[in-house]
Design a protein around this motif. Structure first.
Motif, PDB file in Angstrom:
ATOM      1  N   TYR A   1       0.855  -1.177   0.000  1.00 56.44           N
ATOM      2  CA  TYR A   1       0.000   0.000   0.000  1.00 56.44           C
ATOM      3  C   TYR A   1       0.897   1.234   0.000  1.00 56.44           C
ATOM      4  N   PHE A   2       0.633   2.144  -0.931  1.00 60.46           N
ATOM      5  CA  PHE A   2       1.468   3.338  -1.057  1.00 60.46           C
ATOM      6  C   PHE A   2       0.605   4.589  -1.045  1.00 60.46           C
ATOM      7  N   SER A   3       1.219   5.682  -0.633  1.00 58.41           N
ATOM      8  CA  SER A   3       0.564   6.982  -0.716  1.00 58.41           C
ATOM      9  C   SER A   3       1.448   7.886  -1.564  1.00 58.41           C
ATOM     10  N   CYS A   4       0.821   8.844  -2.220  1.00 60.51           N
ATOM     11  CA  CYS A   4       1.575   9.737  -3.088  1.00 60.51           C
ATOM     12  C   CYS A   4       0.861  11.068  -3.200  1.00 60.51           C
ATOM     13  N   MET A   5       1.613  12.070  -3.641  1.00 59.91           N
ATOM     14  CA  MET A   5       1.046  13.397  -3.843  1.00 59.91           C
ATOM     15  C   MET A   5       0.588  13.596  -5.290  1.00 59.91           C
ATOM     16  N   GLY A   6       1.025  12.761  -6.187  1.00 65.30           N
ATOM     17  CA  GLY A   6       0.678  12.897  -7.598  1.00 65.30           C
ATOM     18  C   GLY A   6      -0.505  12.030  -7.974  1.00 65.30           C
ATOM     19  N   ASP A   7      -0.605  11.745  -9.261  1.00 60.58           N
ATOM     20  CA  ASP A   7      -1.673  10.916  -9.793  1.00 60.58           C
ATOM     21  C   ASP A   7      -1.425   9.455  -9.404  1.00 60.58           C
ATOM     22  N   PRO A   8      -2.314   8.832  -8.626  1.00 56.72           N
ATOM     23  CA  PRO A   8      -2.074   7.462  -8.153  1.00 56.72           C
ATOM     24  C   PRO A   8      -1.988   6.434  -9.276  1.00 56.72           C
ATOM     25  N   LYS A   9      -2.738   6.634 -10.347  1.00 55.26           N
ATOM     26  CA  LYS A   9      -2.696   5.661 -11.440  1.00 55.26           C
ATOM     27  C   LYS A   9      -1.344   5.691 -12.140  1.00 55.26           C
ATOM     28  N   GLU A  10      -0.833   6.879 -12.362  1.00 56.03           N
ATOM     29  CA  GLU A  10       0.469   7.022 -13.016  1.00 56.03           C
ATOM     30  C   GLU A  10       1.585   6.491 -12.118  1.00 56.03           C
ATOM     31  N   VAL A  11       1.495   6.776 -10.832  1.00 53.65           N
ATOM     32  CA  VAL A  11       2.510   6.296  -9.887  1.00 53.65           C
ATOM     33  C   VAL A  11       2.454   4.775  -9.790  1.00 53.65           C
ATOM     34  N   ARG A  12       1.257   4.210  -9.757  1.00 52.30           N
ATOM     35  CA  ARG A  12       1.130   2.748  -9.695  1.00 52.30           C
ATOM     36  C   ARG A  12       1.757   2.102 -10.920  1.00 52.30           C
ATOM     37  N   THR A  13       1.550   2.689 -12.101  1.00 54.30           N
ATOM     38  CA  THR A  13       2.154   2.169 -13.319  1.00 54.30           C
ATOM     39  C   THR A  13       3.676   2.194 -13.213  1.00 54.30           C
ATOM     40  N   ALA A  14       4.225   3.271 -12.679  1.00 59.52           N
ATOM     41  CA  ALA A  14       5.675   3.369 -12.514  1.00 59.52           C
ATOM     42  C   ALA A  14       6.185   2.356 -11.493  1.00 59.52           C
ATOM     43  N   LEU A  15       5.427   2.153 -10.418  1.00 62.62           N
ATOM     44  CA  LEU A  15       5.843   1.169  -9.408  1.00 62.62           C
ATOM     45  C   LEU A  15       5.844  -0.247  -9.981  1.00 62.62           C
ATOM     46  N   VAL A  16       4.850  -0.556 -10.787  1.00 61.59           N
ATOM     47  CA  VAL A  16       4.787  -1.880 -11.406  1.00 61.59           C
ATOM     48  C   VAL A  16       5.986  -2.084 -12.325  1.00 61.59           C
ATOM     49  N   LYS A  17       6.386  -1.031 -13.043  1.00 67.16           N
ATOM     50  CA  LYS A  17       7.553  -1.133 -13.920  1.00 67.16           C
ATOM     51  C   LYS A  17       8.839  -1.362 -13.126  1.00 67.16           C
ATOM     52  N   CYS A  18       8.885  -0.884 -11.893  1.00 68.00           N
ATOM     53  CA  CYS A  18      10.083  -1.015 -11.055  1.00 68.00           C
ATOM     54  C   CYS A  18      10.026  -2.245 -10.143  1.00 68.00           C
ATOM     55  N   THR A  19       9.083  -3.123 -10.362  1.00 63.67           N
ATOM     56  CA  THR A  19       8.917  -4.289  -9.492  1.00 63.67           C
ATOM     57  C   THR A  19      10.185  -5.133  -9.423  1.00 63.67           C
ATOM     58  N   GLY A  20      10.867  -5.288 -10.523  1.00 69.26           N
ATOM     59  CA  GLY A  20      12.099  -6.074 -10.535  1.00 69.26           C
ATOM     60  C   GLY A  20      13.157  -5.502  -9.604  1.00 69.26           C
ATOM     61  N   LEU A  21      13.317  -4.187  -9.627  1.00 71.76           N
ATOM     62  CA  LEU A  21      14.261  -3.531  -8.728  1.00 71.76           C
ATOM     63  C   LEU A  21      13.861  -3.748  -7.277  1.00 71.76           C
ATOM     64  N   PHE A  22      12.577  -3.624  -6.983  1.00 72.67           N
ATOM     65  CA  PHE A  22      12.102  -3.809  -5.611  1.00 72.67           C
ATOM     66  C   PHE A  22      12.302  -5.245  -5.136  1.00 72.67           C
ATOM     67  N   ARG A  23      11.990  -6.209  -5.989  1.00 71.37           N
ATOM     68  CA  ARG A  23      12.149  -7.612  -5.605  1.00 71.37           C
ATOM     69  C   ARG A  23      13.628  -7.941  -5.380  1.00 71.37           C
ATOM     70  N   HIS A  24      14.493  -7.405  -6.232  1.00 74.16           N
ATOM     71  CA  HIS A  24      15.929  -7.634  -6.049  1.00 74.16           C
ATOM     72  C   HIS A  24      16.395  -7.047  -4.718  1.00 74.16           C
ATOM     73  N   HIS A  25      15.943  -5.835  -4.417  1.00 74.75           N
ATOM     74  CA  HIS A  25      16.312  -5.197  -3.151  1.00 74.75           C
ATOM     75  C   HIS A  25      15.823  -6.032  -1.962  1.00 74.75           C
ATOM     76  N   LEU A  26      14.598  -6.538  -2.051  1.00 74.17           N
ATOM     77  CA  LEU A  26      14.071  -7.386  -0.970  1.00 74.17           C
ATOM     78  C   LEU A  26      14.864  -8.680  -0.842  1.00 74.17           C
ATOM     79  N   ALA A  27      15.235  -9.280  -1.972  1.00 73.93           N
ATOM     80  CA  ALA A  27      15.980 -10.538  -1.942  1.00 73.93           C
ATOM     81  C   ALA A  27      17.340 -10.352  -1.268  1.00 73.93           C
ATOM     82  N   VAL A  28      17.953  -9.201  -1.476  1.00 75.19           N
ATOM     83  CA  VAL A  28      19.273  -8.949  -0.909  1.00 75.19           C
ATOM     84  C   VAL A  28      19.185  -8.568   0.572  1.00 75.19           C
ATOM     85  N   THR A  29      18.170  -7.793   0.953  1.00 76.48           N
ATOM     86  CA  THR A  29      18.135  -7.233   2.305  1.00 76.48           C
ATOM     87  C   THR A  29      17.297  -8.025   3.306  1.00 76.48           C
ATOM     88  N   VAL A  30      16.214  -8.624   2.865  1.00 74.04           N
ATOM     89  CA  VAL A  30      15.335  -9.356   3.789  1.00 74.04           C
ATOM     90  C   VAL A  30      15.566 -10.849   3.583  1.00 74.04           C
TER      91      VAL A  30
END
Length: 126
Positions: free
Chosen positions: A51-80
């Motif tokens: 769950y995320f909060s943002c100051m901009g357009d939530p649909k546009e931000v969600r699209t960007a977050l989905v595109k960055c999912t690989g980076l997030f998963r890699h970060h989680l795999a390394v740190t958690v």
């Protein structure tokens, strides 16, 4: 006891995703002041709802977050240290903006009450 462990995992995932957001160079994310409010990891650790909060357009931000999912998963795999790195799905959390709206309404009501009190205390001024 298992619920306590899941709560710790949820908190760790949310915290690490907030740190990973700093690494993102997408202007849709950096310009919208995005933050992760909470994460809910499934009991089998295969899926996580973020769950995320943002100051901009939530649909546009969600699209960007989905595109960055690989980076997030890699970060989680390394740190958690988890058995499986969860698949991430993102949902806009409107609770912060909802709370701000409630605070705005309460402030307005307080001002109206204060104005009504001063009008009843000084009737000869009218």
């Amino acid at each position: 006891m298992a619920n306590f462990r899941r709560n710790r995992i949820n908190d760790a995932v949310a915290q690490e995703l907030n740190l990973a957001l700093r690494e993102v160079r997408d202007p849709r994310i950096t310009g919208a002041l995005v933050s992760v409010t909470r994460a809910e990891v499934a009991p089998d650790l295969r899926n996580a709802t973020v769950y995320f909060s943002c100051m901009g357009d939530p649909k546009e931000v969600r699209t960007a977050l989905v595109k960055c999912t690989g980076l997030f998963r890699h970060h989680l795999a390394v740190t958690v240290n988890l058995r499986v790195t969860p698949e991430l799905s993102f949902i806009h959390d409107a609770s912060i903006s909802h709370g701000a709206r409630i605070a705005e309404i309460l402030t307005e009501l307080h001002k109206n009450d204060a104005a009504a009190d001063t009008a009843t205390e000084n009737p000869e001024e009218k």
